[in-house]
Motif scaffolding. Structure first.
Motif, short mmCIF file in Angstrom:
data_model
loop_
_atom_site.label_atom_id
_atom_site.label_comp_id
_atom_site.label_asym_id
_atom_site.label_seq_id
_atom_site.Cartn_x
_atom_site.Cartn_y
_atom_site.Cartn_z
N VAL A 1 0.85 -1.19 0.00
CA VAL A 1 0.00 0.00 0.00
C VAL A 1 0.89 1.24 0.00
N CYS A 2 0.74 2.06 -1.03
CA CYS A 2 1.51 3.30 -1.12
C CYS A 2 1.08 4.25 0.01
N ARG A 3 2.07 4.93 0.59
CA ARG A 3 1.79 5.80 1.73
C ARG A 3 1.25 7.16 1.30
N HIS A 4 1.16 7.44 0.00
CA HIS A 4 0.54 8.69 -0.45
C HIS A 4 -0.97 8.58 -0.38
N ARG A 5 -1.58 7.90 -1.33
CA ARG A 5 -3.04 7.79 -1.32
C ARG A 5 -3.49 6.34 -1.44
N ALA A 6 -2.70 5.48 -0.82
CA ALA A 6 -3.12 4.09 -0.65
C ALA A 6 -3.47 3.40 -1.97
N THR A 7 -2.45 3.23 -2.79
CA THR A 7 -2.58 2.49 -4.06
C THR A 7 -1.68 1.25 -3.96
N ILE A 8 -2.08 0.18 -4.64
CA ILE A 8 -1.21 -1.00 -4.72
C ILE A 8 0.10 -0.59 -5.41
N GLN B 1 8.21 1.33 -7.33
CA GLN B 1 7.62 2.64 -7.64
C GLN B 1 6.10 2.51 -7.76
N CYS B 2 5.40 3.37 -7.07
CA CYS B 2 3.94 3.36 -7.14
C CYS B 2 3.50 3.79 -8.54
N PRO B 3 2.55 3.06 -9.12
CA PRO B 3 2.13 3.41 -10.49
C PRO B 3 1.29 4.69 -10.58
N TYR B 4 0.89 5.29 -9.44
CA TYR B 4 -0.03 6.43 -9.51
C TYR B 4 0.74 7.75 -9.64
N HIS B 5 1.59 8.11 -8.67
CA HIS B 5 2.32 9.38 -8.73
C HIS B 5 3.82 9.18 -8.53
N ALA B 6 4.26 7.91 -8.66
CA ALA B 6 5.69 7.58 -8.70
C ALA B 6 6.42 7.76 -7.37
N TRP B 7 5.71 7.73 -6.26
CA TRP B 7 6.46 7.64 -5.00
C TRP B 7 7.28 6.35 -5.08
N THR B 8 8.51 6.43 -4.60
CA THR B 8 9.46 5.35 -4.83
C THR B 8 10.05 4.88 -3.50
S1 FES Z 1 -0.85 6.89 -4.50
FE1 FES Z 1 1.17 6.21 -4.70
S2 FES Z 1 2.23 7.91 -5.42
FE2 FES Z 1 0.23 8.60 -5.21
#
Ligand code: FES
Length: 409
Positions: A96-103, A116-123
């Motif tokens: 779970v990404c710590r930005h907005r909870a995406t796989i 790397q998160c596929p949504y906004h590239a938090w890495t």
């Molecule tokens: S939800 Fe993962 S970078 Fe935004």
């Protein structure tokens, strides 16, 4: 881990059923009612109260052979990443990404250096640390209003590898795996497990509840189900006295079926060319024990033969669907290559049949799962609530069902 309103055991298993399960004489006891195998509600109860609190097998270390290898999985519906970090250590994180909870990890990957998160590239690093949040504050390196990286790494999940099985436990308060394993921790200690090579991997679904695997932890069925593999009752029991040739041990979270010294020795599986596999290597000259079938509740089994170690993980998919994950490990030099290919195939065929399908009902696991599917189908009937246990062979079945009830109370 569903966040639906809490369910309780009593909604599915009343005190009369628990009392019937607990009768002192095994032959008088009765098994759990059919609805615990068929009900969506009971399945949800297990997902809420059982699997988040147990050490659960999720994969094999050979699924992640190199640093940077990673796979997404889940326990009790909770998405998890299993990976091997740069130092070679197996780690687990909530996926779970710590930005907005995406796989974050969507498919198995090899040789990753980062996630790397596929949504906004938090890495994230392979240690879970947050290492980049590009353009978070409008700047490339997010230096104007930086994210608190210390507080926003991937959240770790407790994980340990034991005899090539990767276990996880979602509970932060759970006992250590070694304590959870209890007597099982020593069960394979005579073998040099680290040296073994993975020679095969299989994964498939069958149409039965996961609990029927643990209900099958008895040898009573062997001669009736495993034609061509266990053919003679005289190999299973002293025909004069009725004493089985299997020692049955159930303690804590484990069940062991261990062939005792009275059991006739089984000939090793031979390939079509007559070749046989080398025995599993032992430590410090320790003698090779007879084979044993070990179960770590709730969902992991580890079968030890003279020349093959076969762990399996059973993943509940739905009340009537389970996914099996199996791996075959052999002595060093025997897991790969042409020299042992014929004997290796024979050892795998023993479990899956020569066509490696469930439908041909050949091979131990194909045959077992066929029976489990028949048991599942029978549980649509009201007659299926009346389940009995052999006084000689099926103590483990009651043990498992009692363990389950205790865990869900
Ligand atoms: S939800 Fe993962 S970078 Fe935004």
């Amino acid at each position: 881990m569903t966040r639906e309103p809490s369910l309780t055991l009593q909604e599915f298993v009343d005190e009369a059923a628990i009392s019937a399960l607990s009768r002192p004489a095994l032959a008088d006891a009765r098994g759990l009612p059919a609805r615990v195998y068929t009900s969506e509600g009971f399945f949800a109860l297990e997902q809420q109260r059982l699997f988040p609190r147990t050490w659960t097998g999720v994969a094999f270390d050979s699924d992640l052979p190199e640093p940077g290898d990673a796979i997404p999985t889940s326990v009790a519906g909770v998405p998890i990443i299993i990976l091997r970090d740069a130092a070679g250590t197996v780690r687990a994180f909530h996926n779970v990404c710590r930005h907005r909870a995406t796989i974050v990890l969507t498919e198995p990957c090899r040789g990753l250096r980062q996630l790397q998160c596929p949504y906004h590239a938090w890495t994230y690093g392979l240690d879970g640390a947050l290492v980049a949040t590009p353009f978070w504050d409008g700047t490339a390196k997010a230096e104007k209003q930086p994210v608190d990286v210390e507080a926003n790494g991937l959240v770790p999940v407790r994980t340990e590898v034991w005899n090539h099985v990767i276990f996880v436990n979602l509970s932060e308060n759970a006992e250590a795996l070694e304590d959870y394993l209890g007597p099982m921790a020593a069960e394979c200690s005579h073998l040099d497990m680290e040296a073994l090579e993975c020679g095969h991997r299989a994964s498939w679904e069958f149409k039965a509840n996961w609990k029927l695997v643990m209900d099958n932890w008895e040898v009573y069925h062997h001669v009736w189900v495993h034609e061509g593999i266990f053919d003679r009752m005289s190999d299973e029991v002293d025909l004069e006295t009725g004493e089985p040739y299997t020692d049955m041990v159930a303690d804590g979270n484990v069940m062991v079926l261990r062939a005792n010294d009275r059991r006739p020795e089984r000939k090793p599986d031979a390939g079509r060319d007559g070749s046989v596999l080398p025995p599993l290597p032992t430590r410090n000259g320790a003698g090779q024990k007879h084979g044993a079938a070990n179960a770590v509740l709730p969902n992991t089994t580890l079968t030890m033969g003279p020349s093959a170690y076969v762990p399996a993980i059973y993943v509940p998919v739905a009340p009537g669907v389970t996914r099996a994950e199996m791996a075959w490990y052999f002595a060093p030099g025997a897991g790969k290559g042409a020299k042992h290919a014929e004997a290796r195939d024979a050892a795998i065929d023993r479990w899956l049949g020569p066509r490696r399908t469930l439908s041909d009902r050949q091979g131990i696991r194909a045959q077992d799962h066929r029976c489990m599917e028949l048991q599942q189908a029978a549980r649509a009937s009201p007659v299926a609530d009346d389940v009995k246990f052999s006084p000689v062979w099926e103590a483990d079945v009651r043990y498992f069902q009692t363990w389950l009830v205790d865990r869900l109370r």
